[in-house]
Write a protein that holds these residues in place. Structure first.
Motif, PDB file in Angstrom:
ATOM      1  N   LYS A 194      -1.338 -50.826 -45.875  1.00 39.62           N
ATOM      2  CA  LYS A 194      -0.308 -50.183 -45.047  1.00 39.62           C
ATOM      3  C   LYS A 194       0.914 -51.093 -44.924  1.00 39.62           C
ATOM      4  CE  LYS A 194       0.369 -48.363 -40.355  1.00 39.62           C
ATOM      5  NZ  LYS A 194       1.272 -49.394 -39.845  1.00 39.62           N
ATOM      6  N   GLU A 223       4.735 -50.434 -46.057  1.00 40.64           N
ATOM      7  CA  GLU A 223       5.790 -50.446 -45.037  1.00 40.64           C
ATOM      8  C   GLU A 223       6.923 -51.381 -45.417  1.00 40.64           C
ATOM      9  OE1 GLU A 223       3.764 -49.481 -40.709  1.00 40.64           O
ATOM     10  OE2 GLU A 223       3.534 -51.480 -41.561  1.00 40.64           O
ATOM     11  N   GLU A 234       5.821 -40.722 -47.594  1.00 40.00           N
ATOM     12  CA  GLU A 234       5.312 -42.050 -47.252  1.00 40.00           C
ATOM     13  C   GLU A 234       4.929 -42.120 -45.780  1.00 40.00           C
ATOM     14  OE1 GLU A 234       6.691 -46.754 -47.434  1.00 40.00           O
ATOM     15  OE2 GLU A 234       8.175 -45.152 -47.607  1.00 40.00           O
ATOM     16  N   ARG A 235       5.695 -41.475 -44.932  1.00 39.58           N
ATOM     17  CA  ARG A 235       5.413 -41.511 -43.496  1.00 39.58           C
ATOM     18  C   ARG A 235       4.038 -40.913 -43.198  1.00 39.58           C
ATOM     19  NH1 ARG A 235       9.324 -38.930 -38.751  1.00 39.58           N
ATOM     20  NH2 ARG A 235       8.018 -39.562 -36.979  1.00 39.58           N
ATOM     21  N   ALA A 236       3.723 -39.792 -43.842  1.00 39.42           N
ATOM     22  CA  ALA A 236       2.410 -39.169 -43.634  1.00 39.42           C
ATOM     23  C   ALA A 236       1.293 -40.070 -44.144  1.00 39.42           C
ATOM     24  CB  ALA A 236       2.363 -37.817 -44.332  1.00 39.42           C
ATOM     25  N   LEU A 238       1.364 -43.387 -44.359  1.00 39.61           N
ATOM     26  CA  LEU A 238       1.218 -44.537 -43.467  1.00 39.61           C
ATOM     27  C   LEU A 238       0.450 -44.151 -42.200  1.00 39.61           C
ATOM     28  CD1 LEU A 238       4.757 -46.183 -43.797  1.00 39.61           C
ATOM     29  CD2 LEU A 238       2.595 -47.005 -44.752  1.00 39.61           C
ATOM     30  N   GLY A 239       0.722 -42.953 -41.678  1.00 43.01           N
ATOM     31  CA  GLY A 239      -0.015 -42.495 -40.510  1.00 43.01           C
ATOM     32  C   GLY A 239      -1.494 -42.331 -40.793  1.00 43.01           C
ATOM     33  N   ARG A 240      -1.814 -41.821 -41.965  1.00 48.12           N
ATOM     34  CA  ARG A 240      -3.217 -41.642 -42.337  1.00 48.12           C
ATOM     35  C   ARG A 240      -3.905 -42.990 -42.537  1.00 48.12           C
ATOM     36  NH1 ARG A 240      -5.099 -36.949 -46.455  1.00 48.12           N
ATOM     37  NH2 ARG A 240      -7.345 -37.197 -46.238  1.00 48.12           N
ATOM     38  N   ALA A 257      -3.078 -45.767 -41.075  1.00 48.80           N
ATOM     39  CA  ALA A 257      -3.257 -46.378 -39.758  1.00 48.80           C
ATOM     40  C   ALA A 257      -4.506 -45.829 -39.064  1.00 48.80           C
ATOM     41  CB  ALA A 257      -2.015 -46.129 -38.900  1.00 48.80           C
ATOM     42  N   LEU A 258      -4.716 -44.509 -39.146  1.00 46.33           N
ATOM     43  CA  LEU A 258      -5.895 -43.910 -38.530  1.00 46.33           C
ATOM     44  C   LEU A 258      -7.178 -44.401 -39.198  1.00 46.33           C
ATOM     45  CD1 LEU A 258      -4.720 -40.207 -38.017  1.00 46.33           C
ATOM     46  CD2 LEU A 258      -5.146 -41.926 -36.245  1.00 46.33           C
TER      47      LEU A 258
END
Length: 328
Positions: free
Chosen positions: A65, A69, A284-286, A288-290, A292-293
């Protein structure tokens, strides 16, 4: 999300098989045979090790991640060699079709499952075949085109096709076929290592060596560099010959470059230093969120398992009250 985490799947399978065999042997030999008070302690230890593996998994996902980023998305025309992130539309390099649906695409991944009945009742699906295409395709943005080599890629794609049928009649077990595609014109995010397909310096050196060897074998051509006509090629005259041949190699190279397709000059794929290589149909935002989870879940779940079963081990040894023992 089918992250491989840079592990070799065959090595992981061998390690898991060896560990399972060792566990089975320990259950029937020595202090871990059936009825032994240490047998369930072995289970506790194995579960704690599994929790530790999940913690390692969490840190690997966190690192991935952070790598993504810290890397801004580049334009294809100005992308630098090394790790990069690109966004564009997929473009076919060769004709390709998904194996079960027959849909024309630039990339596919498939999974074949067979229904089975569990010993305690109920049904589940067992994987019997899976695979993915290895044909390179192009990624295009408003500034240019780059070749994508999907070998070794981790893909995050929405399910594109699924069908279930009974190939042998009503009394046969059902099979389920699932596909994930990338079709021409679809928007794609790619994070991987950019490199040139050809080592120009090495190719030039090899070509120069071959041309000079041919020159030495052709006395008529070689005599053209004998400036003083003494029948011998001096050091200075040989240097002039080398310069002339080098210029010829450079001209030939320029001609080949002009004829070659520019989009096939550089490629993005899996690197050797930074092995992150991701192809996705979302932003990319989606992603990174996945990530992180997943990282948070792996770290929290792994830490919880390690704590619970470490406490159980201590309770079995008498260092903590017996009520803390995990029942198996």
């Amino acid at each position: 999300m089918n992250f491989k985490l840079d592990f070799n799947s065959q090595n992981v399978f061998r390690t898991a098989t060896v560990a399972a065999c060792c566990l089975a042997v320990l259950q029937f030999l020595g202090p871990f045979r059936p009825g032994s008070p240490w047998r369930h302690g072995l289970y506790d230890a194995a579960a704690a090790v599994g929790g530790a593996a999940f913690i390692v998994l969490g840190f690997v996902l966190l690192r991935r991640k952070r790598v993504m980023e810290n890397m801004p998305t580049s334009r294809i025309r100005s992308v630098a060699m090394g790790f990069a992130e690109l966004t564009g539309t997929a473009k076919a390099k060769a004709a390709l079709a998904a194996p079960f649906s027959g849909i024309p695409c630039v990339y596919f991944r498939y999974l074949v499952e067979q229904e089975k009945t569990r010993s305690r009742g109920g049904r589940s699906w067992e994987t019997i075949d899976q695979g993915k295409s290895a044909e390179p395709f192009h990624l295009q943005d408003p500034t240019g085109t780059i070749l994508v080599d999907p070998a070794g890629a981790e893909t995050v794609l929405a399910r594109s096709f699924r069908k279930t049928d009974r190939e042998g009649g009503w009394f046969s077990r059902r099979k389920r076929y699932t596909e994930w595609w990338i079709v021409a014109g679809q928007k794609v995010f790619v994070a991987g290592t950019v490199r040139r397909l050809r080592d120009m310096a090495l190719e030039r050196k090899v070509a120069l060596h071959d041309h000079l060897r041919e020159l030495k074998r052709d006395p008529q051509r070689l005599s053209a560099f004998d400036a003083d006509r003494d029948g011998q090629i001096s050091t200075e005259e040989w240097g002039n010959a080398v310069c002339a041949v080098r210029d010829e190699v450079v001209r030939d190279e320029a001609g080949r470059e002009a004829a070659a397709a520019p989009e096939d000059d550089i490629l993005i794929g899996k690197g050797s230093d930074e092995t992150t290589f991701l192809i996705a149909d979302r932003s990319e935002r989606a992603l990174l969120g996945r990530l992180a989870l997943q990282a948070g879940g792996a770290l929290a779940g792994g830490a919880g398992v390690v704590i619970v079963f470490s406490v159980s081990i201590l309770a079995r040894t008498g260092l903590l009250p017996g009520g803390w023992i995990v029942p198996w």
